[in-house]
Scaffold this motif. Sequence first.
Motif, short mmCIF file in Angstrom:
data_model
loop_
_atom_site.label_atom_id
_atom_site.label_comp_id
_atom_site.label_asym_id
_atom_site.label_seq_id
_atom_site.Cartn_x
_atom_site.Cartn_y
_atom_site.Cartn_z
N HIS A 1 0.41 -1.32 -0.12
CA HIS A 1 -0.09 0.33 0.00
C HIS A 1 1.01 1.91 0.39
O HIS A 1 1.60 1.37 0.94
N VAL A 2 0.65 1.81 -0.55
CA VAL A 2 1.57 3.64 -1.20
C VAL A 2 0.58 4.53 -0.70
O VAL A 2 -0.50 4.28 -1.33
N ASP A 3 1.04 5.60 -0.71
CA ASP A 3 0.86 6.83 -0.57
C ASP A 3 1.23 8.07 -1.69
O ASP A 3 2.77 8.68 -1.03
N ASP A 4 0.81 8.06 -2.80
CA ASP A 4 1.34 8.72 -3.59
C ASP A 4 0.16 9.88 -3.82
O ASP A 4 0.14 10.60 -4.57
N ARG A 5 0.60 10.55 -2.56
CA ARG A 5 -1.39 11.75 -2.22
C ARG A 5 -2.66 11.91 -3.13
O ARG A 5 -3.11 12.68 -3.50
N ASN A 6 -2.70 9.99 -3.08
CA ASN A 6 -3.44 9.87 -2.80
C ASN A 6 -4.96 9.81 -2.29
O ASN A 6 -4.27 9.85 -0.83
N ALA A 7 -6.15 9.70 -2.04
CA ALA A 7 -6.96 9.92 -1.40
C ALA A 7 -8.32 8.26 -1.04
O ALA A 7 -8.77 8.62 -0.33
N ALA A 8 -7.48 6.99 -2.03
CA ALA A 8 -8.51 6.43 -1.99
C ALA A 8 -6.70 5.07 -1.73
O ALA A 8 -6.57 5.47 -2.56
N PRO A 9 -7.13 3.77 -1.29
CA PRO A 9 -6.25 3.09 -1.04
C PRO A 9 -5.77 2.86 -2.64
O PRO A 9 -6.41 2.21 -3.67
N LEU A 10 -4.55 2.85 -2.77
CA LEU A 10 -3.46 2.60 -3.89
C LEU A 10 -2.64 1.22 -3.47
O LEU A 10 -1.66 1.73 -2.71
N THR A 11 -2.41 0.65 -4.68
CA THR A 11 -1.33 -0.75 -3.78
C THR A 11 -0.47 -1.14 -5.56
O THR A 11 -1.27 -0.89 -6.62
N THR B 1 -7.81 12.89 -16.26
CA THR B 1 -8.52 11.78 -15.74
C THR B 1 -6.84 10.73 -15.16
O THR B 1 -7.73 10.28 -14.37
N ILE B 2 -6.26 10.54 -15.74
CA ILE B 2 -4.89 9.55 -15.24
C ILE B 2 -4.70 10.36 -13.82
O ILE B 2 -4.07 9.02 -12.86
N THR B 3 -4.19 11.84 -13.51
CA THR B 3 -4.57 11.79 -12.54
C THR B 3 -5.14 11.56 -11.67
O THR B 3 -4.66 11.66 -10.43
N GLY B 4 -6.57 12.24 -11.60
CA GLY B 4 -7.28 11.85 -11.07
C GLY B 4 -7.43 10.44 -10.21
O GLY B 4 -7.87 9.88 -9.27
N ALA B 5 -7.11 9.78 -11.41
CA ALA B 5 -7.65 8.38 -11.27
C ALA B 5 -7.19 7.90 -10.17
O ALA B 5 -7.19 6.88 -9.39
N VAL B 6 -5.37 8.20 -10.72
CA VAL B 6 -4.90 7.86 -8.80
C VAL B 6 -4.92 8.04 -7.63
O VAL B 6 -4.78 7.61 -7.23
N ALA B 7 -5.62 9.22 -7.72
CA ALA B 7 -5.73 9.93 -6.31
C ALA B 7 -7.11 9.00 -5.82
O ALA B 7 -7.14 8.79 -4.71
N GLU B 8 -8.01 8.53 -7.01
CA GLU B 8 -8.77 7.64 -6.41
C GLU B 8 -8.62 6.36 -6.71
O GLU B 8 -9.43 4.87 -6.21
N GLY B 9 -7.71 5.74 -6.30
CA GLY B 9 -6.91 4.41 -6.24
C GLY B 9 -6.89 3.41 -7.10
O GLY B 9 -7.60 3.14 -7.77
#
Length: 437
Positions: free
Chosen positions: A189-199, A366-374
Amino acid sequence: MTVAKQLKSRIRARMARTGERYSVARAQVLGTTAGGPVVDAGWTLRGGTDPDAAALAGVLAHRRVTGPDGPLTEPLLLVVGGGLGAGYILWEFAHDDSRIVVLGFSHSWQYYDRRLANTVDRLGLDVAWSRTGGAVGAAAALASTLAAGDPAIIWPDRFHLGYWNLPPFLDGHGGHPVVAYAVADGRVHVDDRNAAPLTVATADLDRARARVGSYKNAMLLVRSRDVVVPADRLRAAVRGGLMATVEQLGGTSTSFALPAWRKWSKLLIDPRAAKGWPTVFADRRGLLRALTGVWEAIEPAGMTGGHLRGVFADGLDEAAAVLDQPALSAEAQRWRAIADRWHDLAETALPVTVPAIGRVRELTATITGAVAEGDAAAGERAAAADELWALRAEHADAPALSEDEVRGVLAAMSGQLAAIVAAESAAVQCLGAVVAE
């Protein structure tokens, strides 16, 4: 589900239009109905703009390291780390005939570890840096750290992370710091300034960490816990960071200080200089990539946090309270006006009024926003990336602009940069005078 999709579309459309970071665009779209941060595996996902300062702010909050009056925020940590810088380089590579624009907006942007090292040193934090050469040892060290419940700041290559969906020719181009905070089911699990879980799959993350030789397998651990940074120490750290900003921007380097912007302004319209844009892009090949790179580097909607002038302004407001110098808040307003100038420059570089270019911006957001959405948005960002890179390839040999439009864009950018140089030069002098009081 339909409502959620509509909301995402509105947020991403706003990002493409305004260049705002996901969290800012989301707050503007939702207004007062925006919910609180998501907590994943005990880690709070707070978002953020600047990769370095946001990563450290998240780790310090997790370990309950604060200042005398509360959390050490991303804007204040940006100030402590040296704040702002300037940088412009145009790379030309013969092996693939590529022309790549590199812009730097933070202090010591050309060094992967300098800002974070300065920040933790000025704050007097107990930290551990490591650089494990072997892949097996590096993977074991990270696994052990996460198993102990400790977050780690790491520097992976963006291509191998996977979630940015970059094309193969960007393999090994580097990346920014992210926080690894948990591992489960073979995924970190990584935090890249995202607002939802991103793995990220463990093997992919290990490969990404080992890809770039200059910071291969680098890792920063904060060992301080339940600590309040003393008021006098915090004041000295903030003042030291502000002085570093003044010294960096006020320097004479044409690559790493304000003269870099002046040089770029001239090269945009100089047909005689070997590195002049009319010369380098005489055949128009690679010009869309260069202009897109300018937009992505300047706007917070890009991967790296943008020009950071607005975040720095927020940091100046906090510094005014820490140092009891209200004049710093007046300087904050000056830097917010400069942030607007940078946004205008980005708008000129990649004009949304041109349909193909507008679509490039939409897909990038869209890509940057989707990264934030995890992880939940993985399919959407993959589809957007396929279209984006196909569109960029379609216009690789010539941008969707006429020759007259190109000349107009470069001339306008040159004038805007000259005005930015004047504004930042004046702001640096004023900031220096306030810090010296």
